[in-house]
Structure formats: structure tokens, C-alpha cells
Design a protein around this motif. Sequence first.
Motif: not given
Length: 665
Positions: A390-394, A432-439, A441-443
Motif C-alpha cells: 500500500a506504499a505506507l512508510p516506513p 489515484l492508483s496509490a490511494a485506491l491501492g491503500a483502500g 488492502y485495508i478492505r
Amino acid sequence: MPLYLALTSVSALLAVSVYAILDRRNHDVSRNVYRLCIGLCGVIFLAAVMPRGAHVVSTTLPLGLPWIGMHVRIDVLTAFFLAVVNLGGAAASAYAIGYGAHEKEPMRVLPFYPAFLAGMNLVVLADDAFTFLVAWEFMSLASWALVLTHHHEEENRHAGFVYLLMASFGGFALLMAFGVLGGVGGAYDFASIRESTKMGWTSGLVLALAIVGMGSKAGLAPLHIWLPLAHPAAPSHVSALMSGVMTKVAVYGFIRVVFDLLGPPAFWWSVEPMTFGAASALIGVLFATIQSDLKKLLAYSTIENIGVIFIALGLALAFKANGMALPAALAFTAALFHVFNHSLFKSLLFFGAGAVLNASGERSIERLGGLIRSMPKTAFLFLGGCVAIAALPPLNGFVSEWLVFQAILLSPSLPQWTVKLLVPAVGVALALSAALGAGCYIRAYGVAFLGRPRSEAARKAHDPDRWSVGTMAVLLTLCLIAGLLPSLLIDTISPVAKDFVGGRMPTQAELSWLSIAPVAESRSSYNGLLVFVFILFSAYSARWVIHKFGTARSRRAPAWDCGYIETSPMTQYTGSSFAQPIRRTLGVIAFSVRERLDMPAPGDTRTARLSVDIKDRIFDYLYAPLTRAVESCATGLNILSLLTIQEYLALVFAALVFLLVLVAI
């Protein structure tokens, strides 16, 4: 020495395939095969990373075409991708020692698995078109056999057919590309191709054929239709290899052809990879967001990440064509960094999905839930993989995508208006794809691992064996190290960038506090270690404040039920309900949706029903008409079976005359 070590290990992998067949009645053959694969992949990995006296090492073997031989070589690009391939291969083999014990038909996997590893290595080592194409097709056929492991299921047989069809199409495109590169002189070794003169139209044609040939194997939209079918069909450790490693071999092929063999680029070369990359990123993440099948979700996510890599490669081409060495090096480094990162966290996630499948027998997240209690180790490791992808640090996924965005921010300095207008649009698609990707994998994590179990199988699930857990833990550790200390990997990639785009990023190891600065510290910098320390400090501080100023006595009480008295898991949000807003607002970009609602009238005791029919627009508008056209032509050509011998001879003579005229022209 490293080259001969790698070649010997590739030969040994082929020998392991033969051993698997000869010793198939041995009860321990599965463990032996995977242990041998771990050792041989480890040897090739060491051969790739060990320091070499010469910058390029090559040789010619008495194999391949008569009197010409088989050319192989190791340079900095080859070494990097050998490291990626064999790190992923060793991880998959270690995981398979435990996972393979659950395979009902191991002999449908064991002979082809080492051959698949050997094929991928040989593609990377090839230094002539003949060896490259033979290794490419060998890799494709071995992976096709692995896709058909569970051939008794109709869905898997269909996946194997589509995969073989797309692999054949991509191989034909590569054959044409190398034919055009060889020219009238028929040069087929890469050294001769580099020295040959290319005309403008030749470069454009080879670029298009490379996009088709390599993109079909990498899963680049619109050539991606095989990927979400084949990856779920294969065993999980094979899916990890196909998604985390084989797609990177295709990326290697694209870099080798476009950045090396084609010569100095023109600025318009960047348009195709950036356009197709942006489309792949958006289409992949939108399809991933609506999937309930966990392995199919991961497969669509691969399409998204391949799009990210091709966006970075397109930027590198644009900067290189304009003589902007530092931005080109930044974009190229970001692409290779994401290649390495994706191989780690995608393998980790497929291993986690395999552990869930073995423990519960379920791939649908709608029938899982509550796994964090029954599979705590897998839940923790899978969460780490979700944070990384999801490209979240770290973790490492953030670093490579951040570097791509830094390269995008340098695009206003490009002189061509075509690229100047395209890059911001690509940047928006990437964001947009980065934001949707995070959502996404949260789902996926929330529905599968949190809440209450939605089935008895999920309730009785348990963590896998120590080999599987240990392999996932090692991969997560590598993701964390690459995220905390990215300067080490950036400096490792810099020699590759120097050779292929003519520049390199500033030496990151010289910066203080293990920071990274893509261009200059005054412009932008990132320090993963400080971010990690801040996260730990904030979490500990929050815990201390709560315990210090909150009640001193712990209390247990039922969770708030949101007004629902019923404790059934059916009252929980489903994956489909989470995905519904995205499906209705953004789904029109990638797919067409038809919803049917059967709502009984007041007083009617019938059950209300909602059905959703989702279709792939690319398949409906591109592949379906093409399929119908081929079937129509094939039906029309059936008349040829009714010709007389005289008519056959006349047809052959006319075809011969036509081909002679074509050659003369």
C-alpha cells in the motif's frame, strides 16, 4: 568465475527436474527437490552479487545454432535481475518445503518447478536473440505446465489455454522484434545488434513489438487478461514466482531491448510505456478493489505495480532522450527499486494467501474473517505485506513510489509539450492508483482477518508450518530493511543507471542520518529510520498517556453492536459492500457493471436479492470481437477442405507468386 558458476547452477536446476521424475516414488522427493532449488538459487544469487574484476563477463558455449554457438553474459543489469530472480526463487522453494506437503499431485509440480527457475535465469543470461527466445519459450511452457497443476477444474484448464495463447502471441511479437533488429544482415547476437544502424521507423516498430511481447508477459494492460486467470490457478508458491519474479523477467527484457539494443532514444519513445503504464495502474487497482478471491485480488494488484514500473521507465526514456542524466537516473533507479520491492512484498502476500487457503480451504474473503485470532502469525506477516504494497512508510513500497513521484515533479523541465502534458496526467493516475491501492488492502485485510469468522472453516483455521512462517518473516524483514535503509539499495542500483541512462543519483551513503535525497537535500529528502522511530515513539506515547490518565482498572464489556442485537457474522460489512462506492463511481473506467435488485413488496416474505454482473471492457471491446472474427474466418476457410487437387495446385502457385512479388518489393 560468476558467469560459469551461474551457468553450472542453471544446468543443475535442469538436472533436478530429471531427478524429480526418476525418484518420483521416494516419499521425500518433494523436500529434496525444493532444498536443492534453495541451494542452487543461493549459488546464483551469490554469483550475481559478488564483486567482479571485469565490468562485463561473457562467453560463447558450443550449443544453440551450429557454428555460431550460444552467447551468454553478465553485466550490471543482468546481475541485478539475477539477484531478484534467485532471491524470489529461494524464498518460494523454502516456503514450498512446508506448503508442498499439502499438494495432492506433487508430480504435476516437481519436474516443472526447477525447469521454470532455470528458464528465467537463462533469459536473463542470454546474449543473443536465439538463446533469449528459446529460454523465453522454455520459461513460458514450464510455467504453463505449473498453471495446469490442478487440471481437473474447468476454470484452471481455461486459464492454461488463455495463458498459452497470450504467451504464443507475445513470443511471436518478440520474434518479429529481433528480426527487425537484426536487419538485412541477419545479426542475431546482441553485440552485433548494438553496432547496427537503426532507421527511425525501425525503432518505432521494435518499440511497439517490445511493448506487446514483454508487456504480454508482464501483465501490462490491455495484454493482462491471462494474469488474473493463471495466478489463482497455480499453487501459491508458483503464483508468487509468476507474479513476483516472472513478470520482472519481462521488465528485464524490455529494458534490454529498449535501453540497450535500440540505441539512443527519441523523446516520443516515452509515450507508449507511460500511457500503458498509467492505464495498467488504474485498471489493475480498480479490478483488485472489487475482487473477493484473495489470489485474484493479488494478481490484479500485480498489474497495477507493473504499471508503476513502466511509468518510471517511460520517464527515464523521456529524460534520457533530452540529455537530462540526473532525472533519468532517478526515474530508472525508481523503476528498478520497485522491481525489487514488488518481488518481496508480492511473494510475501501470495505466501500468506496460500497459508490461508491451506488452513481454511477458502480463497474468498467473504467466507473468512476473524483469522487474526486463529492465525495470529500469518495475520501479522500479511499485515506487514499489506502495509508495504500500500506504499505506507516506513516499509519499502513507499520509498520506490516516492522516488517515482520525485521524478514526475522534475518533468516540467522537459522541452517537448507532448511529454509535458502527458506526465501530469500520468502523475494523477499514479496518485489515484496509490490511494485506491491503500483502500484495497485495508478492505482485504479487514474483511479476511478482522471481525468474526464468517464460516466454520475460518473458525478452525490455524497457522502454517515453520517453513512457511519463517519464509514470510524473512521477506517482511527484508521489506523493513529496504524501507529503513533505502540508500544501500539505491547505491547498488546506481551503476546500472550509469550504464543504461548515462547518469546516477548522488551517492546516498554519504548523506547524514541514513537519509536519501533524489536530487539534493535542499529540494527533497526522506529518512525511513527517523519515520520508523517517530511511529514507535508516537505509539508508545499514546499508550502511556492512555494508561497514565485513564482508569487504573481494566474492564471488559461487549463491543458496541451499532444497534444490532443479532450477533451473527452476517451483520458485518462484506468485501462487496466496501467496494460498492468505488465500483459505482470509478468502475466505468475499467469495467461495465449491471446490478439487478429484486426487492419484495411490503408484506411479501420472499428474500430480497441483489445480483451484480461485472464485465471487463477490454475483453468485451477488444478480445471478444477478435475471437469472433477468428472463428468466422476459420469457418469460412473450411471450404478449402473441399478443393480438388487441381485447385490446390493453383492455390499454392498463386501463393508462391504473391510471396515472390512481396519479397521483390
